[in-house]
Enzyme design. Structure first.
Site, short mmCIF file in Angstrom:
data_model
loop_
_atom_site.label_atom_id
_atom_site.label_comp_id
_atom_site.label_asym_id
_atom_site.label_seq_id
_atom_site.Cartn_x
_atom_site.Cartn_y
_atom_site.Cartn_z
CD GLU A 30 -35.51 87.57 37.15
OE1 GLU A 30 -36.38 87.70 38.02
OE2 GLU A 30 -35.77 87.57 35.94
CB ALA A 79 -38.10 83.40 51.72
CB VAL A 80 -33.44 82.06 54.94
CG1 VAL A 80 -33.00 81.61 56.32
CG2 VAL A 80 -33.13 80.98 53.91
CG ASN A 114 -29.73 89.94 48.74
OD1 ASN A 114 -28.94 89.64 49.61
ND2 ASN A 114 -30.96 89.46 48.69
CE1 TYR A 117 -29.63 81.81 45.27
CE2 TYR A 117 -29.54 84.19 45.03
CZ TYR A 117 -30.22 83.04 45.40
OH TYR A 117 -31.50 83.13 45.90
#
Length: 143
Positions: free
Chosen positions: A99, A66-67, A104, A111
């Site tokens: 996952e 999370a950012v 997104n 990734y």
């Protein structure tokens, strides 16, 4: 970047709430439990973001990354991901999985840039009905 501790769970939950839609947010109790699992570890950029991961045998998994929206596109996600990969490799992992929602696009680009490739798909995995792409990255073993 600092190691995340169970005592950090409320701050991490606040960051998670900023970064994810309501149906996907994790509370402090869940994050604290995750950090207490065997093989689990976390890295924290206070006020900016965090990553939780775990290692079992020779495989690692990103549990969440999370950012905060105000801190995005500044390299924090890449730094957290690199830290998690290094931490997993140091703990004996030969590969890492995660996952991500097929919707997104920014996370998928992050990734892909780190060398993750699609290994599978989980249909309608997320609360919004989107599919989860299962991504994998093997770690290179240096001799």
């Amino acid at each position: 970047m600092i190691a995340a501790q169970p005592a950090d769970a409320p701050a991490l939950a606040a960051l998670h709430a900023l970064a994810f839609p309501p149906a996907e947010r994790w509370g402090a109790e869940a994050i604290g439990l995750m950090l207490g699992m065997p093989g689990a570890f976390g890295l924290h950029l206070p006020g900016l973001g965090f990553v939780l991961a775990r290692v079992a045998a020779d495989e690692a998994e990103i549990l969440t990354l999370a950012v905060a929206p105000s801190a995005r596109r500044q390299g924090h996600g890449a730094a957290l991901l690199a830290g998690a990969m290094a931490g997993a490799a140091a703990r004996g992992a030969a590969a890492m999985f995660l996952e991500v929602s097929d919707r997104n696009t920014p996370a998928r680009a992050l990734y892909a840039a780190a060398g993750f490739a699609t290994a599978g798909r989980r249909r309608r995995y997320y609360a919004d009905g989107s599919d989860a792409l299962v991504l994998r990255r093997d770690f290179t073993i240096s001799s």
